[in-house]
Motif scaffolding. Structure first.
Motif, PDB file in Angstrom:
ATOM      1  N   MET A 223      -9.042  -6.614  -2.516  1.00  0.00           N
ATOM      2  CA  MET A 223      -7.674  -6.332  -2.058  1.00  0.00           C
ATOM      3  C   MET A 223      -7.504  -6.710  -0.594  1.00  0.00           C
ATOM      4  O   MET A 223      -6.494  -7.300  -0.191  1.00  0.00           O
ATOM      5  N   TYR A 224      -8.493  -6.356   0.221  1.00  0.00           N
ATOM      6  CA  TYR A 224      -8.453  -6.697   1.647  1.00  0.00           C
ATOM      7  C   TYR A 224      -8.309  -8.211   1.818  1.00  0.00           C
ATOM      8  O   TYR A 224      -7.474  -8.685   2.589  1.00  0.00           O
ATOM      9  N   ALA A 225      -9.148  -8.967   1.098  1.00  0.00           N
ATOM     10  CA  ALA A 225      -9.135 -10.423   1.246  1.00  0.00           C
ATOM     11  C   ALA A 225      -7.788 -10.995   0.826  1.00  0.00           C
ATOM     12  O   ALA A 225      -7.205 -11.840   1.525  1.00  0.00           O
ATOM     13  N   GLY A 226      -7.263 -10.546  -0.313  1.00  0.00           N
ATOM     14  CA  GLY A 226      -5.984 -11.055  -0.785  1.00  0.00           C
ATOM     15  C   GLY A 226      -4.849 -10.759   0.173  1.00  0.00           C
ATOM     16  O   GLY A 226      -4.032 -11.638   0.488  1.00  0.00           O
ATOM     17  N   GLU A 227      -4.804  -9.523   0.670  1.00  0.00           N
ATOM     18  CA  GLU A 227      -3.741  -9.132   1.602  1.00  0.00           C
ATOM     19  C   GLU A 227      -3.863  -9.898   2.919  1.00  0.00           C
ATOM     20  O   GLU A 227      -2.866 -10.348   3.489  1.00  0.00           O
ATOM     21  N   SER A 228      -5.067 -10.054   3.417  1.00  0.00           N
ATOM     22  CA  SER A 228      -5.284 -10.741   4.693  1.00  0.00           C
ATOM     23  C   SER A 228      -4.907 -12.211   4.602  1.00  0.00           C
ATOM     24  O   SER A 228      -4.279 -12.773   5.509  1.00  0.00           O
ATOM     25  N   ILE A 229      -5.286 -12.849   3.494  1.00  0.00           N
ATOM     26  CA  ILE A 229      -4.974 -14.268   3.315  1.00  0.00           C
ATOM     27  C   ILE A 229      -3.470 -14.463   3.159  1.00  0.00           C
ATOM     28  O   ILE A 229      -2.888 -15.393   3.737  1.00  0.00           O
ATOM     29  N   ALA A 230      -2.827 -13.595   2.391  1.00  0.00           N
ATOM     30  CA  ALA A 230      -1.375 -13.705   2.210  1.00  0.00           C
ATOM     31  C   ALA A 230      -0.648 -13.550   3.537  1.00  0.00           C
ATOM     32  O   ALA A 230       0.295 -14.297   3.839  1.00  0.00           O
ATOM     33  N   ARG A 231      -1.098 -12.597   4.346  1.00  0.00           N
ATOM     34  CA  ARG A 231      -0.466 -12.366   5.657  1.00  0.00           C
ATOM     35  C   ARG A 231      -0.700 -13.574   6.569  1.00  0.00           C
ATOM     36  O   ARG A 231       0.213 -14.010   7.287  1.00  0.00           O
ATOM     37  N   ALA A 232      -1.901 -14.135   6.520  1.00  0.00           N
ATOM     38  CA  ALA A 232      -2.213 -15.292   7.361  1.00  0.00           C
ATOM     39  C   ALA A 232      -1.401 -16.511   6.941  1.00  0.00           C
ATOM     40  O   ALA A 232      -1.003 -17.326   7.786  1.00  0.00           O
ATOM     41  N   ARG A 233      -1.135 -16.648   5.652  1.00  0.00           N
ATOM     42  CA  ARG A 233      -0.334 -17.780   5.177  1.00  0.00           C
ATOM     43  C   ARG A 233       1.099 -17.694   5.694  1.00  0.00           C
ATOM     44  O   ARG A 233       1.706 -18.710   6.045  1.00  0.00           O
TER      45      ARG A 233
END
Length: 342
Positions: A223-233
């Motif tokens: 979940m952390y990875a998905g949320e972080s990547i989405a925010r970075a995009r």
């Protein structure tokens, strides 16, 4: 599988300091294609780890040529940095620079060079690093208590509200509750210490035979990875707009607005959807999308994943847990997509 929340948190919370020091000594590197994937959903990598140390992939193997290259890059930059710049650099990659292998590499570099100035710089770096690491670790351990509370809040959300027990595999409701708890954490607090805490808890859970808790903590990482990547995009889109505009923020904002008005690109939109989707449902989502009339193709999604890897993941601090966890998450997505391309 079910187990009670009270006994687990007593064991984990009181062992945080010990688990942190154990996890900190693990070797770290950006995972190669052949490395174990820490975020694989079946949990086999955790249960079959030969080390019994860190439960994160990349901490269980000897450094590769790529890992050594990353170390060399870090050593060169740190040896040329001002002393006051070291704490920030060390804190961003504490697991790498505090490992015995990193100091061994500095010693190897000293032996390899015939330049006396270079030898002196590297020797001074080794000395300064020892002092800096002690200071950074002391600060990190103070932050650990706060991050432990954050991790605990997310993990507690996985427990059944009536009984307080964890039922693994988790229900959709419990996964959604975990995601809500994660959203409540300030993004600035989802840092290296947050990931170190999870790693330490995973290590302790594995030692205690709590494989179900390992799977839950694994879910937190996903979940952390998905949320972080989405925010970075999202941030990347704004930054690219500003760079293209070049002249002023107003023009950049207009560029972004025009792009939004035109609607998101299908592959990018689907990528964003997957970042917020439980990984257990990835295959279903991809099958539905790939087989739909006018749906995104596996090739188009792969291209979007590749752009994300190049623009987001490779821009993170080399050797950091942040980069490694997100890279492993994206590589797992690539593996799932490839199943539809065979």
């Amino acid at each position: 599988m079910k187990f009670n929340i009270t006994a687990i948190f007593l064991a984990l919370v009181f062992s945080d300091a010990t688990a942190f020091s154990i996890g900190r000594s693990s070797n770290v590197g950006i995972p190669s294609a052949s490395s174990s994937t820490a975020l694989a959903l079946d949990g086999d990598n955790f249960e079959q780890s030969p080390t019994g140390k860190s439960r994160l992939g990349g901490n269980q193997r000897e450094p590769t040529v790529q890992d050594i290259s990353i170390m060399d890059d870090m050593i060169t930059k740190m040896s040329e940095a001002k002393p006051y710049e070291l704490p920030n650099a060390v804190s961003k990659a504490i697991r790498v620079v505090s490992s015995p292998r990193f100091f061994m590499r500095i010693a190897e570099r000293v032996d390899m060079t015939s330049d006396e100035n270079e030898k002196e710089k590297l020797s001074a770096l080794a000395s300064n690093l020892s002092t800096t690491i002690e200071a950074v670790v002391s600060t990190a351990e103070e932050k650990l208590s706060d991050r432990a509370k954050d991790v605990e809040n997310v993990v507690k959300a996985a427990a059944e509200p009536d009984s307080g027990e964890f039922l693994v595999p988790l229900s959709i409701e419990r996964v959604d509750a975990m995601r809500v708890a994660l959203h409540k954490i300030d993004p600035a607090d989802l840092d290296e210490t947050f990931l170190t805490t999870i790693d330490a808890w995973m290590n302790k859970s594995h030692e205690d035979g709590l494989d179900g808790m390992v799977c839950i903590l694994q879910k937190v990482l996903q979940m952390y990875a998905g949320e972080s990547i989405a925010r970075a995009r999202v941030e990347l889109q704004a930054n690219v707009g500003a760079a293209i505009a070049g002249e002023n923020q107003q023009k950049a904002d207009q560029l972004v607005a025009d792009e939004e008005a035109a609607g998101p690109k299908p592959a990018a939109e689907f990528m964003d959807k997957l970042m917020g989707t439980d990984t257990d449902l990835w295959e279903v989502e991809m099958r539905n999308e790939f087989e739909a009339d006018g749906g995104v193709s596996a090739q188009a999604l792969t291209g979007e994943v590749q752009r994300t890897m190049e623009a987001v993941i490779l821009g993170l601090e080399n050797g950091s847990m942040t980069q490694r966890v997100q890279a492993e998450f994206v590589k797992e997505l690539v593996t799932r997509i490839e199943q539809f391309q065979k």
